[in-house]
Enzyme design. Structure first.
Site, PDB file in Angstrom:
ATOM      1  N   LYS A  21      30.256  60.656  56.609  1.00 24.58           N
ATOM      2  CA  LYS A  21      31.554  60.004  56.814  1.00 24.58           C
ATOM      3  C   LYS A  21      32.661  61.045  57.002  1.00 24.58           C
ATOM      4  O   LYS A  21      33.495  60.915  57.888  1.00 24.58           O
ATOM      5  CB  LYS A  21      31.847  59.091  55.610  1.00 24.58           C
ATOM      6  CG  LYS A  21      33.147  58.327  55.700  1.00 24.58           C
ATOM      7  CD  LYS A  21      33.086  57.032  54.907  1.00 24.58           C
ATOM      8  CE  LYS A  21      33.084  57.239  53.410  1.00 24.58           C
ATOM      9  NZ  LYS A  21      34.397  57.706  52.880  1.00 24.58           N
ATOM     10  N   ARG A  27      36.448  63.625  60.932  1.00 25.05           N
ATOM     11  CA  ARG A  27      36.989  64.886  61.457  1.00 25.05           C
ATOM     12  C   ARG A  27      36.597  65.103  62.908  1.00 25.05           C
ATOM     13  O   ARG A  27      37.359  65.680  63.687  1.00 25.05           O
ATOM     14  CB  ARG A  27      36.516  66.050  60.577  1.00 25.05           C
ATOM     15  CG  ARG A  27      37.230  66.064  59.197  1.00 25.05           C
ATOM     16  CD  ARG A  27      36.431  66.881  58.190  1.00 25.05           C
ATOM     17  NE  ARG A  27      37.116  67.087  56.922  1.00 25.05           N
ATOM     18  CZ  ARG A  27      37.202  66.180  55.940  1.00 25.05           C
ATOM     19  NH1 ARG A  27      36.661  64.976  56.084  1.00 25.05           N
ATOM     20  NH2 ARG A  27      37.824  66.472  54.811  1.00 25.05           N
ATOM     21  N   GLY A  61      40.812  56.078  52.744  1.00 23.15           N
ATOM     22  CA  GLY A  61      41.739  57.118  52.298  1.00 23.15           C
ATOM     23  C   GLY A  61      41.618  58.366  53.156  1.00 23.15           C
ATOM     24  O   GLY A  61      42.618  59.012  53.497  1.00 23.15           O
ATOM     25  N   ARG A  80      46.626  52.942  46.741  1.00 23.03           N
ATOM     26  CA  ARG A  80      46.282  54.348  46.462  1.00 23.03           C
ATOM     27  C   ARG A  80      47.464  55.283  46.740  1.00 23.03           C
ATOM     28  O   ARG A  80      48.285  55.012  47.606  1.00 23.03           O
ATOM     29  CB  ARG A  80      45.045  54.749  47.282  1.00 23.03           C
ATOM     30  CG  ARG A  80      43.838  53.915  46.902  1.00 23.03           C
ATOM     31  CD  ARG A  80      42.616  54.272  47.690  1.00 23.03           C
ATOM     32  NE  ARG A  80      42.158  55.622  47.402  1.00 23.03           N
ATOM     33  CZ  ARG A  80      41.166  56.217  48.056  1.00 23.03           C
ATOM     34  NH1 ARG A  80      40.536  55.589  49.030  1.00 23.03           N
ATOM     35  NH2 ARG A  80      40.799  57.440  47.730  1.00 23.03           N
ATOM     36  N   ASP A 118      32.124  61.703  44.827  1.00 31.32           N
ATOM     37  CA  ASP A 118      31.806  60.324  45.232  1.00 31.32           C
ATOM     38  C   ASP A 118      30.510  59.813  44.595  1.00 31.32           C
ATOM     39  O   ASP A 118      30.160  58.644  44.774  1.00 31.32           O
ATOM     40  CB  ASP A 118      31.687  60.242  46.756  1.00 31.32           C
ATOM     41  CG  ASP A 118      33.042  60.433  47.435  1.00 31.32           C
ATOM     42  OD1 ASP A 118      34.080  60.180  46.790  1.00 31.32           O
ATOM     43  OD2 ASP A 118      33.061  60.845  48.609  1.00 31.32           O
ATOM     44  N   LYS A 149      40.230  56.478  43.414  1.00 28.86           N
ATOM     45  CA  LYS A 149      39.401  56.317  44.621  1.00 28.86           C
ATOM     46  C   LYS A 149      39.592  54.889  45.147  1.00 28.86           C
ATOM     47  O   LYS A 149      40.575  54.239  44.829  1.00 28.86           O
ATOM     48  CB  LYS A 149      37.940  56.621  44.285  1.00 28.86           C
ATOM     49  CG  LYS A 149      37.708  58.076  43.904  1.00 28.86           C
ATOM     50  CD  LYS A 149      37.948  58.990  45.088  1.00 28.86           C
ATOM     51  CE  LYS A 149      37.767  60.449  44.717  1.00 28.86           C
ATOM     52  NZ  LYS A 149      38.157  61.328  45.811  1.00 28.86           N
ATOM     53  N   ARG A 181      37.110  54.101  39.572  1.00 28.01           N
ATOM     54  CA  ARG A 181      35.642  54.063  39.500  1.00 28.01           C
ATOM     55  C   ARG A 181      35.114  54.206  38.079  1.00 28.01           C
ATOM     56  O   ARG A 181      34.001  53.742  37.791  1.00 28.01           O
ATOM     57  CB  ARG A 181      35.039  55.132  40.421  1.00 28.01           C
ATOM     58  CG  ARG A 181      35.157  54.716  41.869  1.00 28.01           C
ATOM     59  CD  ARG A 181      34.521  55.680  42.831  1.00 28.01           C
ATOM     60  NE  ARG A 181      34.468  55.072  44.162  1.00 28.01           N
ATOM     61  CZ  ARG A 181      34.333  55.746  45.301  1.00 28.01           C
ATOM     62  NH1 ARG A 181      34.241  57.063  45.280  1.00 28.01           N
ATOM     63  NH2 ARG A 181      34.291  55.107  46.447  1.00 28.01           N
TER      64      ARG A 181
END
Ligand code: S3P
Length: 448
Positions: A28, A33, A101, A129, A327, A354, A358
């Site tokens: 991801k 990018r 995000g 967020r 993550d 996040k 979490r």
């Protein structure tokens, strides 16, 4: 997509062994990018293996809104015709980054030094967020912003007409903040310097070098000092996106806790800034091996083999490793619940901001499944019940968070009673083929 469709309740139960190969989607971080840097290069970037999850599709849509041409062939190859550094056009409408995000923060950086005005929004999770962590450093370049209370989306940024280069020490371990500053620095004259005390994922640095930017990283007493020379002409690239270690984590961990399992997860990117989970699992006693290690497209890659590991022990995860597995704490906590003794996770306050909080989301669901969890502002401890010792029998709230949903579904493969989630819909943001892939391995995961 700022909205989210009807909730998709899902349920997982203990069944037979998981076996076979799990071909997880593209990374991801690298996918976002690839699209953004492709849009900032002059000419055509070709991308294969792009993650076609909703997060990345939202970034592709955003790049089109900024004037890049982004197309997909039937064979899954993506083409990005970039507009050059500083060449972004002003989008005609609000940029909606959905649940992502990474998407919103990187795009804010990429536009911050171009004199255009852009309004950003996202779904309910993203709108909750913090964005000041990005808009504060972007203000140093001369980019203005106004948003809701607490620096929340929707938010409008006015890019700097005469940007200044910046020297910035990132106050929280965040690859998104670091990357936003570097992307902004692309269109500022002179040298932009970003300093990070703790190493976070370095895909932006690697890819900027690949696109022809002058960028160096020095390890000093202050941490990693990254220096980028502004206003390069980025050269389009042919990119093969490695498969995502953060997605691989789910079939790997599911295999470790499902009796008789033996699963191969090929072609996983094992950049050291991402591989902390696998190191931790091996310390816990997991039967996890790297096969055929090699290098592809500037990133280390290997095939992961995970076998059922009934005798794992709880560990203390070194806080210095947090950034390299940030993550993966939700799925680690699922393995920890099936290990003997406590697993202690400290230095993880970033987990609270996040896609959901979490720590809270996992602690609530694990407790409902009969696992003792202690937690504080930046730490939590999962008291393992030994393999197969978790009762289950709960429906867990996922709070619009893909990784919480997948973690509880993996837990349900090991528990005495099935585990449900209230909404598996967000899984499509990062791992749209999760359900089919897990079922093909033999997992009993169903809707409803
Ligand atoms: C990402 C950075 C991390 C990570 C996210 C992807 C990236 O976020 O949690 O899933 O691609 O740069 P932070 O920068 O907030 O730590």
């Amino acid at each position: 997509m700022s909205g989210h469709g009807d909730p998709v309740p899902m349920m997982a139960r203990k069944g037979g062994a998981l076996t076979g190969e799990a071909h997880v989607p593209g990374d991801k971080s690298i996918s976002h990018r690839s699209l953004i840097l492709g849009a900032m290069a002059v000419g055509e970037t070709r991308i294969t293996g792009l993650l076609e999850g909703q997060d990345v599709l939202d970034t592709a849509k955003a790049m089109r809104a900024f004037g890049a041409e982004v197309t997909r062939d039937d064979d899954g190859t993506w083409h990005v015709h970039g507009v050059g550094t500083g060449g972004f056009a002003e989008p005609e409408d609000v940029i909606d980054c959905g649940n992502s995000g990474t998407g919103v923060r990187l795009i804010m950086g990429a536009m911050a030094t171009t004199p255009i005005t852009v309004t950003f929004t996202g779904d309910a999770s993203l709108r909750s967020r913090p964005m000041a962590r990005v808009t504060d450093p972007l203000a140093l370049f001369g980019c203005r912003s106004v948003g809701r209370a607490g620096g929340r989306l929707p938010m409008t940024l006015v890019g700097a007409a005469e940007p200044l280069p910046v020297r910035y020490t990132v106050p929280v371990p965040s690859a998104q903040v670091k990357s936003a500053v570097l992307l902004a620095g692309l269109n500022a004259p002179g040298q932009t310097v970003v300093i990070e005390a703790e190493a976070t994922r370095d895909h932006t640095e690697r890819m900027l070098a690949g696109f022809g930017a002058e960028i160096t990283t020095e390890v000093t007493d202050e941490g990693r000092v990254i220096t980028l020379t502004g206003q390069p002409e980025l050269v389009p690239q042919t990119i093969t996106v490695p498969r995502d270690p953060s997605s691989a984590a789910f079939p790997v961990c599911a295999a470790l806790i499902t009796e008789g399992s033996d699963v191969l997860v090929p072609n996983i990117g094992l950049n050291p800034t991402r591989a902390g989970l696998f190191e931790t699992l091996i310390e816990m006693g997991a039967d996890l091996t790297y096969e055929n290690p090699r290098e592809e497209g500037g990133e280390p890659v290997a095939d992961l083999r995970a076998r059922y590991s009934p005798d794992m022990k709880g560990v203390e995860v070194p806080p210095a490793r947090a950034a390299s597995m940030i993550d993966e704490y939700p799925i680690l906590s699922v393995v920890a619940a099936n290990a003997e003794g406590p697993t202690v996770m400290r230095g993880v306050k970033e987990l609270r901001v996040k896609e959901s909080d979490r720590i809270a989301a996992m602690a609530d669901g694990l407790r409902a499944c009969g696992v003792e969890v202690e937690d504080g502002p930046d730490w939590w401890i999962v008291h393992g019940r030994g393999m197969g010792g978790v009762k289950g029998g709960a429906t867990c709230a996922t709070h619009l968070d893909h990784r919480i949903a997948m973690s509880f579904l993996c837990l349900g493969l090991s528990t005495q009673e099935p585990v449900g989630v209230d909404d598996g819909g967000p899984i499509a943001t990062s791992f749209p083929i999760f359900e089919g892939l897990m079922r093909d391995l033999g997992a009993e995961i169903e809707r409803g």
